[in-house]
Design a protein around this motif. Structure first.
Motif, PDB file in Angstrom:
ATOM      1  N   ASN A  19       0.833  -1.207   0.000  1.00  0.00           N
ATOM      2  CA  ASN A  19       0.000   0.000   0.000  1.00  0.00           C
ATOM      3  C   ASN A  19       0.866   1.255   0.000  1.00  0.00           C
ATOM      4  O   ASN A  19       0.592   2.203  -0.738  1.00  0.00           O
TER       5      ASN A  19
ATOM      6  N   ASP B 163       3.967   5.672  -5.516  1.00  0.00           N
ATOM      7  CA  ASP B 163       3.920   5.699  -6.980  1.00  0.00           C
ATOM      8  C   ASP B 163       2.850   6.670  -7.476  1.00  0.00           C
ATOM      9  O   ASP B 163       3.078   7.425  -8.430  1.00  0.00           O
ATOM     10  N   GLU B 164       1.684   6.653  -6.831  1.00  0.00           N
ATOM     11  CA  GLU B 164       0.592   7.546  -7.238  1.00  0.00           C
ATOM     12  C   GLU B 164       0.971   9.006  -6.985  1.00  0.00           C
ATOM     13  O   GLU B 164       0.667   9.881  -7.797  1.00  0.00           O
TER      14      GLU B 164
ATOM     15  N   ARG C 159       2.400   1.723  -3.410  1.00  0.00           N
ATOM     16  CA  ARG C 159       1.393   2.182  -4.376  1.00  0.00           C
ATOM     17  C   ARG C 159       1.103   3.672  -4.164  1.00  0.00           C
ATOM     18  O   ARG C 159       1.029   4.437  -5.126  1.00  0.00           O
TER      19      ARG C 159
END
Length: 70
Positions: free
Chosen positions: A55, A61-62, A58
């Motif tokens: 999580n 990365d976002e 992610r």
């Protein structure tokens, strides 16, 4: 857990670890210590930690993608 679920879980975790090694987020010299640490963890604790790490990766990365967007 069914075998198919176990296989998917193993593949997902293996790919996550491979990606972290390739992008430099996990240094190869740290691998032996992590293998021992993860191997000694209870299964549920390991899965919770991996979910948290996935999580976090992610979200990072976002965030990076949002910063690069025009």
């Amino acid at each position: 857990m069914r075998q198919l679920d176990e296989d998917v879980l193993e593949e997902t975790l293996a790919q996550f670890m491979q990606d972290r090694i390739e992008n430099g987020a996990l240094a190869l010299e740290d691998l032996p210590v992590r293998l021992v640490r993860y191997g000694l963890m209870r299964r549920d604790d390991f899965l919770a930690e991996m979910q948290e790490r996935m999580n976090h990766a992610r979200e990072a990365d976002e965030s990076l993608a949002a910063q690069r967007a025009p």
